[in-house]
Scaffold this motif. Sequence first.
Motif, PDB file in Angstrom:
ATOM      1  N   PRO A  33       0.811  -1.226   0.000  1.00  0.00           N
ATOM      2  CA  PRO A  33       0.000   0.000   0.000  1.00  0.00           C
ATOM      3  C   PRO A  33       0.839   1.269   0.000  1.00  0.00           C
ATOM      4  O   PRO A  33       0.327   2.346  -0.320  1.00  0.00           O
ATOM      5  CB  PRO A  33      -0.828  -0.120   1.282  1.00  0.00           C
ATOM      6  N   ASP A  34       2.147   1.167   0.331  1.00  0.00           N
ATOM      7  CA  ASP A  34       3.038   2.320   0.285  1.00  0.00           C
ATOM      8  C   ASP A  34       3.686   2.499  -1.093  1.00  0.00           C
ATOM      9  O   ASP A  34       4.571   3.341  -1.266  1.00  0.00           O
ATOM     10  CB  ASP A  34       4.136   2.191   1.344  1.00  0.00           C
ATOM     11  N   ASN A  35       3.251   1.688  -2.077  1.00  0.00           N
ATOM     12  CA  ASN A  35       3.764   1.732  -3.457  1.00  0.00           C
ATOM     13  C   ASN A  35       5.228   1.312  -3.568  1.00  0.00           C
ATOM     14  O   ASN A  35       5.894   1.641  -4.548  1.00  0.00           O
ATOM     15  CB  ASN A  35       3.575   3.114  -4.086  1.00  0.00           C
ATOM     16  N   VAL A  36       5.716   0.574  -2.579  1.00  0.00           N
ATOM     17  CA  VAL A  36       7.048  -0.010  -2.661  1.00  0.00           C
ATOM     18  C   VAL A  36       6.932  -1.421  -3.222  1.00  0.00           C
ATOM     19  O   VAL A  36       6.159  -2.245  -2.723  1.00  0.00           O
ATOM     20  CB  VAL A  36       7.749  -0.031  -1.296  1.00  0.00           C
ATOM     21  N   LEU A  37       7.689  -1.682  -4.265  1.00  0.00           N
ATOM     22  CA  LEU A  37       7.706  -2.979  -4.938  1.00  0.00           C
ATOM     23  C   LEU A  37       8.815  -3.834  -4.347  1.00  0.00           C
ATOM     24  O   LEU A  37       9.968  -3.403  -4.274  1.00  0.00           O
ATOM     25  CB  LEU A  37       7.923  -2.768  -6.434  1.00  0.00           C
ATOM     26  N   GLU A  38       8.476  -5.041  -3.928  1.00  0.00           N
ATOM     27  CA  GLU A  38       9.445  -6.003  -3.420  1.00  0.00           C
ATOM     28  C   GLU A  38       9.493  -7.188  -4.386  1.00  0.00           C
ATOM     29  O   GLU A  38       8.455  -7.679  -4.823  1.00  0.00           O
ATOM     30  CB  GLU A  38       9.046  -6.495  -2.025  1.00  0.00           C
ATOM     31  N   VAL A  39      10.692  -7.646  -4.718  1.00  0.00           N
ATOM     32  CA  VAL A  39      10.857  -8.732  -5.675  1.00  0.00           C
ATOM     33  C   VAL A  39      10.870 -10.070  -4.942  1.00  0.00           C
ATOM     34  O   VAL A  39      11.540 -10.231  -3.923  1.00  0.00           O
ATOM     35  CB  VAL A  39      12.161  -8.578  -6.477  1.00  0.00           C
ATOM     36  N   GLU A  40      10.121 -11.018  -5.484  1.00  0.00           N
ATOM     37  CA  GLU A  40      10.087 -12.375  -4.944  1.00  0.00           C
ATOM     38  C   GLU A  40      10.249 -13.341  -6.097  1.00  0.00           C
ATOM     39  O   GLU A  40       9.694 -13.124  -7.188  1.00  0.00           O
ATOM     40  CB  GLU A  40       8.748 -12.630  -4.239  1.00  0.00           C
ATOM     41  N   GLY A  41      11.019 -14.420  -5.888  1.00  0.00           N
ATOM     42  CA  GLY A  41      11.142 -15.438  -6.914  1.00  0.00           C
ATOM     43  C   GLY A  41      12.557 -15.609  -7.413  1.00  0.00           C
ATOM     44  O   GLY A  41      13.502 -14.962  -6.944  1.00  0.00           O
ATOM     45  N   SER A  42      12.708 -16.477  -8.414  1.00  0.00           N
ATOM     46  CA  SER A  42      14.040 -16.892  -8.861  1.00  0.00           C
ATOM     47  C   SER A  42      14.583 -16.098 -10.032  1.00  0.00           C
ATOM     48  O   SER A  42      15.748 -16.236 -10.381  1.00  0.00           O
ATOM     49  CB  SER A  42      13.989 -18.376  -9.261  1.00  0.00           C
ATOM     50  N   GLY A  43      13.777 -15.250 -10.658  1.00  0.00           N
ATOM     51  CA  GLY A  43      14.225 -14.483 -11.814  1.00  0.00           C
ATOM     52  C   GLY A  43      14.442 -13.021 -11.492  1.00  0.00           C
ATOM     53  O   GLY A  43      14.714 -12.654 -10.350  1.00  0.00           O
ATOM     54  N   GLY A  44      14.310 -12.176 -12.508  1.00  0.00           N
ATOM     55  CA  GLY A  44      14.508 -10.746 -12.330  1.00  0.00           C
ATOM     56  C   GLY A  44      13.318  -9.941 -12.797  1.00  0.00           C
ATOM     57  O   GLY A  44      12.443 -10.435 -13.515  1.00  0.00           O
ATOM     58  N   ILE A  45      13.299  -8.687 -12.378  1.00  0.00           N
ATOM     59  CA  ILE A  45      12.309  -7.718 -12.866  1.00  0.00           C
ATOM     60  C   ILE A  45      13.082  -6.569 -13.496  1.00  0.00           C
ATOM     61  O   ILE A  45      13.932  -5.942 -12.848  1.00  0.00           O
ATOM     62  CB  ILE A  45      11.409  -7.189 -11.743  1.00  0.00           C
ATOM     63  N   THR A  46      12.815  -6.315 -14.767  1.00  0.00           N
ATOM     64  CA  THR A  46      13.414  -5.183 -15.467  1.00  0.00           C
ATOM     65  C   THR A  46      12.496  -3.979 -15.296  1.00  0.00           C
ATOM     66  O   THR A  46      11.333  -4.019 -15.703  1.00  0.00           O
ATOM     67  CB  THR A  46      13.595  -5.503 -16.956  1.00  0.00           C
TER      68      THR A  46
END
Length: 280
Positions: free
Chosen positions: A213-226
Motif C-alpha cells: 500500500p506504500d507503493n514499494v515494490l518487493e521482488v520475490e522469486g528466482s528471476g529478475g524484474i526489469t
Amino acid sequence: MCPSPVPDGVDRGWIIPIGGGEEKESNPQILKRFVDLCGGDAADIVVLPTASRLVETGERYEALFSGLGAARVTTIDFDTRRDCNEPSRLERIAQASGIFMTGGNQLRLSTIVGGTPVAKLIRLRNAEGVHVAGTSAGASFISEHMIAFGEEGPTAVAGGVRLAPGLGLTNRFIIDQHFRERDRMGRLMTALAYNPFAVGLGLDEDTAAFIGPDNVLEVEGSGGITVLDASDISFTSMDVVDEGQPVSMLGLVLHQLVAGNTFHLSTRQASAGRLARQKR
C-alpha cells in the motif's frame, strides 16, 4: 477505470503481478507468500481462471492454495459478460481476502470482465484491503494500461505493441510477463514511448512484484524484474517514424531487480534492500 479511492483508516491491499511459470511444487515461495498475506490458515481465496480456456486451470490453483494452507478456495469462472452480473458470484468475491487471476489470454479478461460489476468490485475490494494477484495474462490485466499483444525483440519499434484497457487497480505501471524468456524488451519500451508517465515492469518467469500500500515494490522469486523509467526521457522519435521502424528513446532509465531489491513507484527510487546488508 481509475483505482477506487482508499477509505480513511484503511490500507489498500497488495497488488501482485507474477511473470508466469511460477514454481508450484518444490518451492512455491510466491504462491505461499500470497496465501500468507491473505491470512495464512484463515485465507479465503477466489481464483478467476477466465483468461484460460483449459477447464483444469482453476481446479489446479484450488488444489495448490489449499495445499499451502488456505482455509477456503473457490474457483469462479466467467464465460460471458452476462455472468459478471450474477449476484451469487459477486457475493463470493466480496467475501474473499485474496483474488487470484490465472494466465491464458489477457484479451479474454479485458473483453469479458472489463467494465463489468466484477471489475468494479475487484477495484473496490482492493481499495478496502483485499490482495489481488495475477500470473502471466492475469498480471498484464492488473493495471490501467494493458499490453494486448506485440512483437518480440530487443528494440522499440513503431507499431510494435498494441495496448488495451486493463482492470485499473493502478495507473502507475505497465506490465509485461515471460519477459526475458520471450524477449519482450522492445515491446515494453514501445509501450512506454506511447505513455512515458508509467513505469515499465518486465517480469521474468517465476518472479513476482509484491507491491504494498506504500507503493514499494518487493521482488520475490528466482528471476529478475526489469524496471524501465521513462519519466526523464529527453527525446523520442515515436511521433515521426513510420510503422515498423525503430524508435529512438533518449534518457530512459533501466534497473535490473532481483529478490531482495525494492523499487518505489512514487519516487522512482531503486534500492538494493537486504542485498546491501548481505555485502557488509
